[in-house]
Design a protein around this motif. Structure first.
Motif, PDB file in Angstrom:
ATOM      1  N   CYS A  75      95.574 141.975 -32.639  1.00  0.00           N
ATOM      2  CA  CYS A  75      94.420 142.583 -33.320  1.00  0.00           C
ATOM      3  C   CYS A  75      94.796 143.042 -34.724  1.00  0.00           C
ATOM      4  O   CYS A  75      94.016 142.890 -35.669  1.00  0.00           O
ATOM      5  CB  CYS A  75      93.817 143.702 -32.493  1.00  0.00           C
ATOM      6  SG  CYS A  75      94.923 145.067 -32.143  1.00  0.00           S
ATOM      7  N   ARG A  76      95.999 143.571 -34.928  1.00  0.00           N
ATOM      8  CA  ARG A  76      96.453 143.993 -36.254  1.00  0.00           C
ATOM      9  C   ARG A  76      96.685 142.782 -37.158  1.00  0.00           C
ATOM     10  O   ARG A  76      96.341 142.777 -38.332  1.00  0.00           O
ATOM     11  CB  ARG A  76      97.732 144.827 -36.143  1.00  0.00           C
ATOM     12  CG  ARG A  76      98.329 145.229 -37.459  1.00  0.00           C
ATOM     13  CD  ARG A  76      97.428 146.199 -38.198  1.00  0.00           C
ATOM     14  NE  ARG A  76      98.062 146.596 -39.441  1.00  0.00           N
ATOM     15  CZ  ARG A  76      97.430 146.753 -40.576  1.00  0.00           C
ATOM     16  NH1 ARG A  76      96.123 146.591 -40.638  1.00  0.00           N
ATOM     17  NH2 ARG A  76      98.065 147.090 -41.659  1.00  0.00           N
ATOM     18  N   PHE A  77      97.271 141.738 -36.594  1.00  0.00           N
ATOM     19  CA  PHE A  77      97.494 140.497 -37.327  1.00  0.00           C
ATOM     20  C   PHE A  77      96.166 139.946 -37.843  1.00  0.00           C
ATOM     21  O   PHE A  77      96.047 139.583 -39.017  1.00  0.00           O
ATOM     22  CB  PHE A  77      98.195 139.496 -36.405  1.00  0.00           C
ATOM     23  CG  PHE A  77      98.439 138.147 -36.999  1.00  0.00           C
ATOM     24  CD1 PHE A  77      99.378 137.976 -38.000  1.00  0.00           C
ATOM     25  CD2 PHE A  77      97.752 137.036 -36.550  1.00  0.00           C
ATOM     26  CE1 PHE A  77      99.622 136.722 -38.543  1.00  0.00           C
ATOM     27  CE2 PHE A  77      97.989 135.781 -37.073  1.00  0.00           C
ATOM     28  CZ  PHE A  77      98.924 135.624 -38.080  1.00  0.00           C
ATOM     29  N   ILE A  78      95.161 139.925 -36.986  1.00  0.00           N
ATOM     30  CA  ILE A  78      93.839 139.443 -37.381  1.00  0.00           C
ATOM     31  C   ILE A  78      93.239 140.333 -38.465  1.00  0.00           C
ATOM     32  O   ILE A  78      92.623 139.836 -39.414  1.00  0.00           O
ATOM     33  CB  ILE A  78      92.920 139.317 -36.148  1.00  0.00           C
ATOM     34  CG1 ILE A  78      93.400 138.148 -35.281  1.00  0.00           C
ATOM     35  CG2 ILE A  78      91.460 139.142 -36.556  1.00  0.00           C
ATOM     36  CD1 ILE A  78      92.725 138.070 -33.933  1.00  0.00           C
ATOM     37  N   ASP A  79      93.424 141.648 -38.358  1.00  0.00           N
ATOM     38  CA  ASP A  79      92.954 142.566 -39.405  1.00  0.00           C
ATOM     39  C   ASP A  79      93.591 142.229 -40.757  1.00  0.00           C
ATOM     40  O   ASP A  79      92.939 142.312 -41.792  1.00  0.00           O
ATOM     41  CB  ASP A  79      93.271 144.021 -39.065  1.00  0.00           C
ATOM     42  CG  ASP A  79      92.395 144.593 -37.963  1.00  0.00           C
ATOM     43  OD1 ASP A  79      91.348 143.991 -37.643  1.00  0.00           O
ATOM     44  OD2 ASP A  79      92.780 145.648 -37.420  1.00  0.00           O
ATOM     45  N   LEU A  80      94.869 141.866 -40.748  1.00  0.00           N
ATOM     46  CA  LEU A  80      95.596 141.590 -41.987  1.00  0.00           C
ATOM     47  C   LEU A  80      95.219 140.255 -42.624  1.00  0.00           C
ATOM     48  O   LEU A  80      95.127 140.153 -43.849  1.00  0.00           O
ATOM     49  CB  LEU A  80      97.105 141.610 -41.732  1.00  0.00           C
ATOM     50  CG  LEU A  80      97.717 142.960 -41.401  1.00  0.00           C
ATOM     51  CD1 LEU A  80      99.157 142.781 -40.945  1.00  0.00           C
ATOM     52  CD2 LEU A  80      97.648 143.868 -42.613  1.00  0.00           C
ATOM     53  N   VAL A  81      95.036 139.228 -41.795  1.00  0.00           N
ATOM     54  CA  VAL A  81      94.861 137.876 -42.342  1.00  0.00           C
ATOM     55  C   VAL A  81      93.443 137.335 -42.223  1.00  0.00           C
ATOM     56  O   VAL A  81      93.097 136.378 -42.907  1.00  0.00           O
ATOM     57  CB  VAL A  81      95.857 136.876 -41.711  1.00  0.00           C
ATOM     58  CG1 VAL A  81      97.293 137.337 -41.912  1.00  0.00           C
ATOM     59  CG2 VAL A  81      95.569 136.628 -40.241  1.00  0.00           C
ATOM     60  N   GLY A  82      92.633 137.905 -41.344  1.00  0.00           N
ATOM     61  CA  GLY A  82      91.283 137.386 -41.111  1.00  0.00           C
ATOM     62  C   GLY A  82      91.262 136.467 -39.910  1.00  0.00           C
ATOM     63  O   GLY A  82      92.155 135.637 -39.755  1.00  0.00           O
ATOM     64  N   GLU A  83      90.257 136.622 -39.092  1.00  0.00           N
ATOM     65  CA  GLU A  83      90.235 135.876 -37.823  1.00  0.00           C
ATOM     66  C   GLU A  83      90.099 134.373 -37.982  1.00  0.00           C
ATOM     67  O   GLU A  83      90.552 133.607 -37.142  1.00  0.00           O
ATOM     68  CB  GLU A  83      89.134 136.411 -36.909  1.00  0.00           C
ATOM     69  CG  GLU A  83      87.733 136.146 -37.372  1.00  0.00           C
ATOM     70  CD  GLU A  83      86.681 136.673 -36.408  1.00  0.00           C
ATOM     71  OE1 GLU A  83      85.517 136.339 -36.615  1.00  0.00           O
ATOM     72  OE2 GLU A  83      87.022 137.385 -35.462  1.00  0.00           O
ATOM     73  N   ASN A  84      89.490 133.893 -39.059  1.00  0.00           N
ATOM     74  CA  ASN A  84      89.288 132.462 -39.249  1.00  0.00           C
ATOM     75  C   ASN A  84      90.318 131.815 -40.168  1.00  0.00           C
ATOM     76  O   ASN A  84      90.163 130.667 -40.567  1.00  0.00           O
ATOM     77  CB  ASN A  84      87.871 132.198 -39.771  1.00  0.00           C
ATOM     78  CG  ASN A  84      86.846 132.483 -38.702  1.00  0.00           C
ATOM     79  OD1 ASN A  84      86.995 132.064 -37.567  1.00  0.00           O
ATOM     80  ND2 ASN A  84      85.820 133.230 -39.047  1.00  0.00           N
TER      81      ASN A  84
END
Length: 81
Positions: free
Chosen positions: A27-36
Motif C-alpha cells: 500500500c505504501r509502494f502504491i502511494d509512492l509510485v501510483g497504482e497504474n
C-alpha cells in the motif's frame, strides 16, 4: 504489470552499486509510485533521488541499477484460491 498488481504484500528494492535496500508495504509502494504505474517505471520513481546516473537507452554507463529483490514470478503465476 502495474504496481497495483504486484503479487506480494511487501515490495523489496535493491541496488548492488550504491547499497540501497528498501522494503515497502504494498500500500505504501502504491502511494509512492501510483497504482497504474508499470513496475519498470516504478523503479525509476523510487530511485529518483539517487546520486548516480540511471541506466537508460541513451546512457548505458549509468550506475544506478535498482531491481526487485524478491522472486515474485512464481507468486504472480499462481491462481488465486
Amino acid at each position: 504489470m502495474k504496481a497495483k498488481d504486484y503479487p506480494l504484500p511487501v515490495v523489496e528494492i535493491v541496488c548492488d552499486h550504491c547499497g540501497r535496500h528498501g522494503k515497502y508495504r504494498k500500500c505504501r509502494f502504491i502511494d509512492l509510485v501510483g497504482e497504474n504505474t508499470e513496475l519498470p517505471q516504478a523503479l525509476s520513481i523510487i530511485a529518483a533521488d539517487c546520486s548516480e546516473d540511471r541506466v537508460t537507452p541513451d546512457n548505458m554507463r549509468g550506475r544506478c541499477r535498482p531491481y526487485y529483490a524478491q522472486n515474485w514470478w512464481g507468486a504472480a503465476s499462481k491462481e488465486p484460491s
